[in-house]
Design an enzyme around this catalytic site. Sequence first.
Site, mmCIF file in Angstrom:
data_model
loop_
_atom_site.group_PDB
_atom_site.id
_atom_site.type_symbol
_atom_site.label_atom_id
_atom_site.label_comp_id
_atom_site.label_asym_id
_atom_site.label_seq_id
_atom_site.Cartn_x
_atom_site.Cartn_y
_atom_site.Cartn_z
ATOM 1 C CE LYS A 54 -3.782 -2.508 2.119
ATOM 2 N NZ LYS A 54 -4.473 -2.958 3.322
ATOM 3 C CD GLN A 98 -3.502 -4.933 6.469
ATOM 4 O OE1 GLN A 98 -3.615 -3.858 5.884
ATOM 5 N NE2 GLN A 98 -3.710 -6.077 5.848
ATOM 6 C CG ASP A 121 -9.880 -0.455 4.752
ATOM 7 O OD1 ASP A 121 -9.615 -0.621 3.549
ATOM 8 O OD2 ASP A 121 -9.242 -0.956 5.682
HETATM 9 N N1 LIG Z 1 -8.323 -3.013 6.903
HETATM 10 C C1 LIG Z 1 -8.019 -3.870 5.944
HETATM 11 N N2 LIG Z 1 -8.262 -3.547 4.665
HETATM 12 C C2 LIG Z 1 -7.937 -4.417 3.661
HETATM 13 O O1 LIG Z 1 -8.167 -4.103 2.474
HETATM 14 C C3 LIG Z 1 -7.329 -5.657 4.001
HETATM 15 C C4 LIG Z 1 -7.101 -5.930 5.349
HETATM 16 N N3 LIG Z 1 -7.456 -5.033 6.293
HETATM 17 N N4 LIG Z 1 -6.531 -7.084 5.727
HETATM 18 C C5 LIG Z 1 -6.086 -8.057 4.785
HETATM 19 C C6 LIG Z 1 -6.839 -7.986 3.479
HETATM 20 C C7 LIG Z 1 -6.094 -8.605 2.324
HETATM 21 N N5 LIG Z 1 -5.920 -7.551 1.351
HETATM 22 C C8 LIG Z 1 -5.218 -7.684 0.153
HETATM 23 C C9 LIG Z 1 -4.909 -6.624 -0.654
HETATM 24 C C10 LIG Z 1 -4.166 -6.780 -1.810
HETATM 25 C C11 LIG Z 1 -3.679 -8.016 -2.185
HETATM 26 C C12 LIG Z 1 -2.856 -8.161 -3.398
HETATM 27 O O2 LIG Z 1 -2.418 -7.201 -3.994
HETATM 28 N N6 LIG Z 1 -2.589 -9.414 -3.840
HETATM 29 C C13 LIG Z 1 -1.753 -9.714 -4.984
HETATM 30 C C14 LIG Z 1 -0.683 -10.730 -4.608
HETATM 31 C C15 LIG Z 1 -0.007 -10.382 -3.323
HETATM 32 C C16 LIG Z 1 1.068 -11.336 -2.931
HETATM 33 O O3 LIG Z 1 1.763 -11.863 -3.811
HETATM 34 O O4 LIG Z 1 1.216 -11.497 -1.703
HETATM 35 C C17 LIG Z 1 -2.601 -10.321 -6.085
HETATM 36 O O5 LIG Z 1 -3.638 -10.885 -5.763
HETATM 37 O O6 LIG Z 1 -2.174 -10.246 -7.233
HETATM 38 C C18 LIG Z 1 -3.985 -9.084 -1.393
HETATM 39 C C19 LIG Z 1 -4.753 -8.914 -0.236
HETATM 40 C C20 LIG Z 1 -6.429 -6.414 1.855
HETATM 41 N N7 LIG Z 1 -6.968 -6.590 3.068
#
Ligand SMILES: Nc1nc(=O)c2c([nH]1)NC[C@@H]1CN(c3ccc(C(=O)N[C@@H](CCC(=O)O)C(=O)O)cc3)C=[N+]21
Length: 286
Positions: A54, A98, A121
């Site tokens: 982020k 988070q 969020d």
């Molecule tokens: N308050 C809060 N807000 C959130 O938005 C939030 C959270 N807590 N807790 C955890 C989850 C999970 N999450 C992700 C965001 C981006 C990828 C992302 O970019 N993933 C990549 C791969 C990432 C990798 O390789 O580790 C993809 O899917 O291509 C994944 C997971 C947001 N979350």
Amino acid sequence: MNAQLLDGKATAADIRRELTERVAKLTATNGRPPGLGTVLVGDDPGSHAYVAGKHRDCAQAGIASIRRDLPADASQQQVEETIDELNADPACTGYIVQLPLPRHLDTNAVLERMDPAKDADGLHPVNLGRLTLGVEAPLPCTPRGIVELLRRHEVPFAGARVCVIGRGITVGRPIGLLLTRRSENATVTLCHTGTKGLAWHVREADIVIAAAGSPGLVTKDMLRPGAAVLDVGITRTDQGLVGDIHPDAAQVAGWIAPMPGGVGPMTRAMLLANVVEAAERNATAI
Ligand SMILES: Nc1nc(=O)c2c([nH]1)NC[C@@H]1CN(c3ccc(C(=O)N[C@@H](CCC(=O)O)C(=O)O)cc3)C=[N+]21
């Protein structure tokens, strides 16, 4: 049949470019850039990786970062003091806590303490309430990313039958609220661990959104041929990240948002969008 790609990576890059221009305008008007704050408690490697991502996105778009990392044993009071600081900090336009927080902390009390105007969020109870009432509010990032991903690939969702699997507060619960608004007009079935006959519900659906965190849960035999299938599950295993959609599903699906490269990058782009929009609202409020 071989599924068409719902390319979250490329779409998120387009959105980031659009946002970068708006950030430049805001920075010129306000004399300082919008700022995204993150509150991270504990040392879960996954959470650290997401938060780092982020902040990288912010740097690229010209958004300032304010990072507050607390130890795994941080007290409720320490976390709430950090929230109070970000609420009061004029350099912080929007911020996120988070999730998940360590178990000893009261997540709902932390979310309640946020300034709803700085909730990047869309998870503050007031903003979830506004979503329910149909009043303008920052939208939860993953649901917003899913709608945007479908829209930009011209996957029709008005009148579509959508099967959501998972009832978590960041994805499953709010996506139903979003997709059933008059402007989206989908019909949503929300499935969860208590659902009987999951396969039947999935087979009825034109669009399947899997956000259960159960590796390989949705298999090709469950799908209606041609369905749009979006993988929102992420499970860390020794073999790497595994999604909720079995890879064979691509043989039957009409569209597929894979993990990685689908909904995850869209979630991150929508967080930036929420921060930029909060900054634009504040600029016009003066
Ligand atoms: N308050 C809060 N807000 C959130 O938005 C939030 C959270 N807590 N807790 C955890 C989850 C999970 N999450 C992700 C965001 C981006 C990828 C992302 O970019 N993933 C990549 C791969 C990432 C990798 O390789 O580790 C993809 O899917 O291509 C994944 C997971 C947001 N979350």
